[in-house]
Enzyme design. Structure first.
Site, short mmCIF file in Angstrom:
data_model
loop_
_atom_site.label_atom_id
_atom_site.label_comp_id
_atom_site.label_asym_id
_atom_site.label_seq_id
_atom_site.Cartn_x
_atom_site.Cartn_y
_atom_site.Cartn_z
N HIS A 41 31.21 -22.71 103.50
CA HIS A 41 31.20 -21.84 102.01
C HIS A 41 32.22 -22.70 101.37
CE1 HIS A 41 29.52 -17.94 103.05
NE2 HIS A 41 29.73 -18.25 104.17
N HIS A 62 26.16 -23.31 107.77
CA HIS A 62 26.62 -23.46 106.32
C HIS A 62 28.13 -23.46 106.47
CE1 HIS A 62 26.39 -19.07 107.06
NE2 HIS A 62 27.26 -18.99 106.12
N TYR A 99 24.29 -18.01 112.64
CA TYR A 99 25.01 -16.57 113.11
C TYR A 99 23.99 -15.32 112.67
CZ TYR A 99 27.25 -16.49 108.60
OH TYR A 99 27.42 -16.13 107.13
N TYR A 133 32.96 -16.14 112.77
CA TYR A 133 34.20 -16.46 111.91
C TYR A 133 35.55 -15.77 112.47
CZ TYR A 133 30.99 -17.50 107.93
OH TYR A 133 30.20 -18.11 107.13
N ARG A 166 21.72 -16.64 109.70
CA ARG A 166 21.89 -17.58 108.78
C ARG A 166 21.76 -18.84 109.25
NH1 ARG A 166 24.74 -17.33 104.35
NH2 ARG A 166 22.90 -18.68 103.89
#
Ligand SMILES: [Fe+3]
Lengths: 231, 198
Positions: A156, A154, A141, A102, A151
């Site tokens: 969000h 995905h 990640y 991120y 995870r």
């Protein structure tokens, strides 16, 4: 004033905050059950945002070039559970880049940032409730939930529909991801059909030849038992 | 119901893009009503600050009207007040909201005669570790209407105080400043804030 409230979600659709396989819930989930209240004007009303904003955005064109990774198209409609389009819904998305990182100061994952990919978008659904996002397929990640925890890929999604009671933040997943079976956040949704609805569908009619695979992800918000009166 | 609902998932820790723009400042110079600054902390079950919570606020204007087409009360809208706010907690779990005290709004009523709700802010709390958002309200101290508010009255008497902000003493030199209130959000534990199933 008579208020027509939102219908309540069936059990198993929204996760129980007491889901201890997701370690961060242990000190944060309330122990008292939430107190049920009937909806008033406070719950059925909610914020609205600028109308006429873009219903289609592209996150892959950075200031100095194209973002790295697999370009994808994600499209769908914002609906209520009667199948009615919700026009003018604000959709905000954020995600990791192709490397699973991120663009966020507290993301410590040792994977490269991409200067051409900020990974956050803001979309207003059109008159048919539709939206379209061109982005990069996010990488998986690591996280510190348990040893060797990862995870699934995905995106969000934050969605404002019509009323504050219908406010939703969720995550969209990808079909065939083997991490879904062992992800405590995805698995916190008890109803298997509801879990399946968080997985976007690969769609060849959304896919653009020689350009990007396309996925469909509809977002269904709570509806009401009577049509609200018009302005 | 023809289609099926989309489930909630946690906001996670990386929601910073949602906080672009300062939505903790809900008022401008032209906004009508009594200014209030609400300061608080979000705390977990160990009493530790929650540094990655996001709080959203939705409230009526000073006359008690929501800026929404379904609020058809004969009260004025305030073009300088929409009623939506959003703020993240800092490393110490703290947040600050700059707004106005809303007017009273009607409650659901079977009779034609309205039952009034005491002035309140509607809050949603999102955070890593919360899979489904938490809904609560901030009420104001010293409001007589609190005693008959139908939502407060639905809460066991021993827990109502968790929903009412506390006055912070104004500094003598600071008399002209806005009213200051404190409202802590305790996610879990002995002094757990009341959350609502809406
Ligand atoms: Fe994430």
């Amino acid at each position: 004033m008579t208020v027509v409230g939102y219908r309540r979600p069936a059990p198993g659709i929204n996760p129980d905050n007491n889901s201890s396989a997701y370690a961060s819930t242990r000190a944060r989930a309330p122990r008292h059950p939430a107190i049920r209240i009937e909806h008033t004007l406070s719950e059925i009303t909610g914020p609205h945002f600028e109308t006429g904003g873009a219903s289609a955005i592209d996150l892959t064109r950075g200031a100095r070039g194209e973002a790295l990774g697999e370009r994808i198209i994600v499209t769908g409609r914002v609906l209520d559970d009667d199948g009615r389009a919700i026009a003018g819904a604000l959709i905000e998305t954020w995600q990791a880049n192709a490397a699973g990182r991120y663009a966020h100061e507290s993301d410590q994952h040792d994977a490269p940032l991409d200067p051409n990919f900020a990974g956050a978008g803001r979309i207003i659904s059109d008159s048919d409730g539709a939206y379209r996002l061109v982005t990069i397929k996010p990488g998986a990640y690591p996280w510190r939930n348990h040893p060797n925890a990862w995870r699934p890929q995905h995106i969000h999604f934050s969605v404002f529909g019509t009323g504050f009671a219908a406010r939703l933040i969720t995550q969209m997943y990808f079909p065939g991801d083997p991490l879904l079976a062992i992800d405590p956040i995805f698995q916190s949704v008890a109803d298997p059909d509801a879990r399946a609805r968080l997985v976007a569908a690969l769609q060849m009619d959304v896919t653009v030849a020689e350009y990007a695979l396309g996925y469909r992800f509809d977002i269904v918000l709570r509806g009401r038992d009577a049509t609200p009166p018009q302005e | 119901m023809k289609t099926k609902l989309t489930s909630s998932q946690t906001v996670g820790p990386f929601f910073a893009p949602l906080l672009r723009g300062d939505l903790s400042q809900m008022v401008s110079a032209e906004t009508r009503g009594e200014r209030v600054v609400i300061e608080g902390r979000v705390l977990d079950g160990n009493g530790d600050p929650v540094p990655d919570a996001m709080i959203e606020i939705w409230q009526a204007n000073a006359e008690g009207r929501y800026d929404h087409p379904e609020d058809m009360q004969e009260k004025r809208l305030d073009p300088a007040f929409h009623g939506f706010g959003r703020v993240g907690t800092n490393a110490r779990g703290e947040f600050t909201i700059h707004t106005i005290v809303p007017g009273a709004v009607p409650a659901q009523s079977a009779q034609s005669q309205a039952i009034w709700q005491a002035p309140h802010l509607n809050l949603i709390v999102f955070a890593r570790g919360l899979l489904t958002r938490l809904v609560t309200r901030i009420y104001f101290p010293g409001e007589i209407a609190n005693d008959s508010d139908p939502v407060l009255c639905a809460v066991p008497a021993g827990r109502r105080a968790t929903l009412i902000a506390k006055d912070i003493e104004r500094l003598a030199a600071d008399k002209a400043a806005s009213r200051r209130l404190c409202f802590d959000i305790v996610l879990q534990g002995a002094n757990e804030t009341v959350f609502f199933d809406v």
